[in-house]
Design a protein around this motif. Structure first.
Motif, mmCIF file in Angstrom:
data_model
loop_
_atom_site.group_PDB
_atom_site.id
_atom_site.type_symbol
_atom_site.label_atom_id
_atom_site.label_comp_id
_atom_site.label_asym_id
_atom_site.label_seq_id
_atom_site.Cartn_x
_atom_site.Cartn_y
_atom_site.Cartn_z
ATOM 1 N N GLN A 1 -5.431 4.404 -1.825
ATOM 2 C CA GLN A 1 -6.761 4.141 -2.399
ATOM 3 C C GLN A 1 -6.797 2.774 -3.087
ATOM 4 O O GLN A 1 -7.727 2.007 -2.898
ATOM 5 N N ARG A 2 -5.785 2.474 -3.892
ATOM 6 C CA ARG A 2 -5.765 1.178 -4.581
ATOM 7 C C ARG A 2 -5.673 0.036 -3.574
ATOM 8 O O ARG A 2 -6.349 -0.981 -3.715
ATOM 9 N N LEU A 3 -4.864 0.195 -2.553
ATOM 10 C CA LEU A 3 -4.761 -0.850 -1.533
ATOM 11 C C LEU A 3 -6.094 -1.034 -0.803
ATOM 12 O O LEU A 3 -6.498 -2.162 -0.514
ATOM 13 N N ARG A 4 -6.785 0.061 -0.551
ATOM 14 C CA ARG A 4 -8.103 -0.013 0.078
ATOM 15 C C ARG A 4 -9.077 -0.791 -0.812
ATOM 16 O O ARG A 4 -9.807 -1.667 -0.346
ATOM 17 N N GLU A 5 -9.070 -0.465 -2.098
ATOM 18 C CA GLU A 5 -9.973 -1.125 -3.041
ATOM 19 C C GLU A 5 -9.628 -2.609 -3.197
ATOM 20 O O GLU A 5 -10.514 -3.463 -3.191
ATOM 21 N N LEU A 6 -8.342 -2.913 -3.332
ATOM 22 C CA LEU A 6 -7.931 -4.302 -3.504
ATOM 23 C C LEU A 6 -8.143 -5.114 -2.234
ATOM 24 O O LEU A 6 -8.433 -6.311 -2.299
ATOM 25 N N VAL A 65 -5.983 -8.396 -1.710
ATOM 26 C CA VAL A 65 -4.789 -8.008 -0.957
ATOM 27 C C VAL A 65 -5.163 -7.993 0.518
ATOM 28 O O VAL A 65 -6.298 -7.685 0.870
ATOM 29 N N ARG A 66 -4.200 -8.334 1.350
ATOM 30 C CA ARG A 66 -4.398 -8.227 2.798
ATOM 31 C C ARG A 66 -3.180 -7.551 3.402
ATOM 32 O O ARG A 66 -2.102 -7.530 2.808
#
Length: 113
Positions: free
Chosen positions: A63-68, A74-75
């Motif tokens: 979830q955090r990676l999706r948001e960032l 983030v990529r």
């Protein structure tokens, strides 16, 4: 589906979605800043990142990676590794004064004991 706070949309603390309030909402989410912190020195795979984040749950990390990623901080490379974008690296550089302050604060509190 909305992936995280964005300027111009209502966020916690701001019906107008002021950019600063949207950023504070994003970075106030548990683990968000930690992900940025752990990516500061280079690319990491999902499991490496999870381990560096004290083995946080995979669902929260996703979830955090999706948001960032939606926030363009983030990529994900073709090989699956995650990295900070230039905007994400800017966030880390912007945090340096706060990092310095936190060290002074910790030293001040340690002197009290």
């Amino acid at each position: 589906m909305q992936d995280g706070p964005r300027p111009g949309r209502p966020v916690r603390g701001s019906e107008t979605g002021r950019p600063l309030m949207a950023a504070l909402d994003l970075f106030g989410r548990r683990w968000a800043l930690r992900v940025v912190w752990e990516l500061r020195d280079g690319d990491l795979g999902f499991r490496q990142l999870q381990a560096r984040c004290d083995d946080m749950s995979s669902s929260v990390l996703r979830q955090r990676l999706r948001e960032l990623t939606a926030a363009r901080l983030v990529r994900q490379h073709d090989d699956g590794r995650y990295a900070l974008t230039e905007l994400g690296a800017d966030v880390y550089r912007s945090l340096r004064p706060l990092i310095s302050w936190s060290r002074r604060w910790a030293a001040e509190l340690t002197d009290d004991t």
